[in-house]
Scaffold this motif. Sequence first.
Motif, mmCIF file in Angstrom:
data_model
loop_
_atom_site.group_PDB
_atom_site.id
_atom_site.type_symbol
_atom_site.label_atom_id
_atom_site.label_comp_id
_atom_site.label_asym_id
_atom_site.label_seq_id
_atom_site.Cartn_x
_atom_site.Cartn_y
_atom_site.Cartn_z
ATOM 1 N N ARG A 19 2.213 1.641 -3.526
ATOM 2 C CA ARG A 19 1.162 2.100 -4.437
ATOM 3 C C ARG A 19 0.898 3.592 -4.284
ATOM 4 N N GLN A 20 1.018 4.103 -3.075
ATOM 5 C CA GLN A 20 0.758 5.515 -2.826
ATOM 6 C C GLN A 20 1.981 6.382 -3.094
ATOM 7 N N LYS A 41 0.832 -1.204 0.000
ATOM 8 C CA LYS A 41 0.000 0.000 0.000
ATOM 9 C C LYS A 41 0.865 1.251 0.000
#
Length: 155
Positions: free
Chosen positions: A108-109, A105
Amino acid sequence: MTKTEEPAENPHALTYQCCLSLSTRTVSHLAGLLRRHLKLIRSRWRILPPGRIAVIVLAVRRHDQRLADMAGGNNVSESTVRRWRGELIGLLAAQAPRLDRALKKVVRQGGEVVLIDGTLIRTRRRTGRADRRHYSGKHRSHGLHFLALTDENGA
């Protein structure tokens, strides 16, 4: 107070009240988790309602109360309180994201830095063999280690 020769009704069953410094939101969240779990496993009943079970488990964890003491004050067995504690800890642990998913995560960010920090939440000292498991040599006290993983923005 007068001295009498008559024994108390049950000299082994003394109960007391204490303040549990937690929000009702915390208790409601834990009780809701338990209600959903009971519905999922199609449990027909428990000896106490989910809200009361949540308070007992939180008191065991927060004040490090002995299971036998909490069980006796609530008219349930020690093994029942032990089972409730394990069940609710498992339900809470299931909500935590796995490490590999949390790292994906962050990637991805667009995060490049991952920060990990921990603190010791102090608890009362226990006796016996179970004592060493919760002892921190660094802090020279007993407690549970809490870890947090964040990106550079704190998310």
